[in-house]
Design an enzyme around this catalytic site. Sequence first.
Site, PDB file in Angstrom:
ATOM      1  N   GLY A  12       0.781  -1.240   0.000  1.00 58.55           N
ATOM      2  CA  GLY A  12       0.000   0.000   0.000  1.00 58.55           C
ATOM      3  C   GLY A  12       0.807   1.282   0.000  1.00 58.55           C
ATOM      4  O   GLY A  12       0.265   2.342   0.302  1.00 58.55           O
ATOM      5  N   ASN A  14       1.929   2.967  -2.507  1.00 63.78           N
ATOM      6  CA  ASN A  14       1.401   3.921  -3.497  1.00 63.78           C
ATOM      7  C   ASN A  14       0.064   4.503  -3.059  1.00 63.78           C
ATOM      8  O   ASN A  14      -0.223   5.673  -3.312  1.00 63.78           O
ATOM      9  CB  ASN A  14       1.270   3.255  -4.868  1.00 63.78           C
ATOM     10  CG  ASN A  14       2.590   3.251  -5.608  1.00 63.78           C
ATOM     11  OD1 ASN A  14       3.050   4.278  -6.092  1.00 63.78           O
ATOM     12  ND2 ASN A  14       3.232   2.086  -5.659  1.00 63.78           N
ATOM     13  N   ILE A  83      -6.549  -9.359 -12.678  1.00 67.82           N
ATOM     14  CA  ILE A  83      -6.736  -8.958 -14.072  1.00 67.82           C
ATOM     15  C   ILE A  83      -8.214  -8.625 -14.257  1.00 67.82           C
ATOM     16  O   ILE A  83      -9.086  -9.404 -13.874  1.00 67.82           O
ATOM     17  CB  ILE A  83      -6.245 -10.065 -15.015  1.00 67.82           C
ATOM     18  CG1 ILE A  83      -4.729 -10.183 -14.793  1.00 67.82           C
ATOM     19  CG2 ILE A  83      -6.597  -9.718 -16.470  1.00 67.82           C
ATOM     20  CD1 ILE A  83      -4.023 -11.116 -15.696  1.00 67.82           C
ATOM     21  N   LEU A  84      -8.480  -7.449 -14.797  1.00 66.48           N
ATOM     22  CA  LEU A  84      -9.859  -6.987 -14.929  1.00 66.48           C
ATOM     23  C   LEU A  84     -10.459  -7.527 -16.227  1.00 66.48           C
ATOM     24  O   LEU A  84      -9.771  -7.637 -17.242  1.00 66.48           O
ATOM     25  CB  LEU A  84      -9.881  -5.465 -14.915  1.00 66.48           C
ATOM     26  CG  LEU A  84      -9.281  -4.862 -13.636  1.00 66.48           C
ATOM     27  CD1 LEU A  84      -9.038  -3.368 -13.802  1.00 66.48           C
ATOM     28  CD2 LEU A  84     -10.173  -5.130 -12.440  1.00 66.48           C
ATOM     29  N   ASN A 103      -3.340   2.715 -13.965  1.00 62.92           N
ATOM     30  CA  ASN A 103      -2.474   1.742 -13.291  1.00 62.92           C
ATOM     31  C   ASN A 103      -1.044   2.263 -13.248  1.00 62.92           C
ATOM     32  O   ASN A 103      -0.640   3.058 -14.094  1.00 62.92           O
ATOM     33  CB  ASN A 103      -2.505   0.423 -14.071  1.00 62.92           C
ATOM     34  CG  ASN A 103      -1.714  -0.684 -13.380  1.00 62.92           C
ATOM     35  OD1 ASN A 103      -1.777  -0.833 -12.150  1.00 62.92           O
ATOM     36  ND2 ASN A 103      -0.958  -1.452 -14.146  1.00 62.92           N
ATOM     37  N   HIS A 105       2.899   0.762 -13.266  1.00 66.46           N
ATOM     38  CA  HIS A 105       3.679  -0.451 -13.516  1.00 66.46           C
ATOM     39  C   HIS A 105       5.162  -0.118 -13.375  1.00 66.46           C
ATOM     40  O   HIS A 105       5.637   0.857 -13.962  1.00 66.46           O
ATOM     41  CB  HIS A 105       3.376  -0.992 -14.910  1.00 66.46           C
ATOM     42  CG  HIS A 105       4.093  -2.280 -15.165  1.00 66.46           C
ATOM     43  ND1 HIS A 105       3.647  -3.481 -14.649  1.00 66.46           N
ATOM     44  CD2 HIS A 105       5.245  -2.543 -15.814  1.00 66.46           C
ATOM     45  CE1 HIS A 105       4.488  -4.435 -14.996  1.00 66.46           C
ATOM     46  NE2 HIS A 105       5.464  -3.891 -15.699  1.00 66.46           N
TER      47      HIS A 105
HETATM   48  C1  GRF Z   1       4.411  -1.223  -7.030  1.00 66.94           C
HETATM   49  O1  GRF Z   1       5.745  -1.521  -7.405  1.00 66.94           O
HETATM   50  C2  GRF Z   1       3.559  -0.957  -8.245  1.00 66.94           C
HETATM   51  O2  GRF Z   1       4.248  -0.307  -9.274  1.00 66.94           O
HETATM   52  C3  GRF Z   1       3.180  -2.350  -8.679  1.00 66.94           C
HETATM   53  O3  GRF Z   1       2.947  -3.043  -7.474  1.00 66.94           O
HETATM   54  C4  GRF Z   1       3.718  -2.449  -6.429  1.00 66.94           C
HETATM   55  C5  GRF Z   1       2.762  -2.075  -5.333  1.00 66.94           C
HETATM   56  O4  GRF Z   1       3.437  -1.587  -4.206  1.00 66.94           O
HETATM   57  N1  GRF Z   1       2.036  -2.326  -9.572  1.00 66.94           N
HETATM   58  P1  GRF Z   1       2.629  -0.874  -3.033  1.00 66.94           P
HETATM   59  O5  GRF Z   1       1.554  -1.857  -2.560  1.00 66.94           O
HETATM   60  O6  GRF Z   1       2.013   0.365  -3.610  1.00 66.94           O
HETATM   61  O7  GRF Z   1       3.627  -0.564  -1.971  1.00 66.94           O
END
Ligand code: GRF
Length: 200
Positions: A12, A14, A83-84, A103, A105
């Site tokens: 979490g 992000n 996957i949606l 999203n 990535h």
């Molecule tokens: C991040 O590296 C994001 O880019 C990828 O999954 C990871 C999630 O990390 N899609 P967090 O849960 O946000 O710490």
Amino acid sequence: MRRLLVLASGRGSNFRALLEAAKHGVLRAEIVALGVSKRESGAVQIAEAHRLPILFTPTEDEILDFVKRERIDAVILAGYMRILTPKFIEALRDDQGISRIVNIHPSLLPSFPGMNAYAQAFDAGVRETGITVHLVEKEVDGGPILEQKTFRIDQMRSAEEVEARGLPIEHDLFPRTVDWFVNGEYRVEKRGGRPYVRPA
Ligand code: GRF
């Protein structure tokens, strides 16, 4: 203010960065709720600390009901490991046909889609990798790119080191990109027959 639903599965970080950015006005939007595909996700504690409503392991139909009921403008995937379906993606388009699902990535797409992208880049021996924020389409990690940021990894000694360098870049790039996208500050052009979305 735009109204956002964030979906997450993991630690979490992000999600936390999005909340902080919304608090400080870097992300001009309200995060209305969190949805998690795993009850033990670290994002749950962060949402609880912010007294945000949580949707636990929602089905796609439950998410769509929530989006409608709560007038959600965009769904933000912050490490959502599901996957949606095409049906879900079709249900979340604006009048222009632009996806309303964003999203992040951890690679320079189209290189290294799928799982463990930091490790994929490290193992491939590329000189630089990056972070991509993109719209979600049926092709996994294949929708229109909103923003990218590169960084060198040729001096790094492990995939963990690559990730440690990449994560703060994610936390900066993601909220800033979601901000201009959800506030409609972009132009759309066609490239290769596909929409190309760039900040206005
Ligand atoms: C991040 O590296 C994001 O880019 C990828 O999954 C990871 C999630 O990390 N899609 P967090 O849960 O946000 O710490």
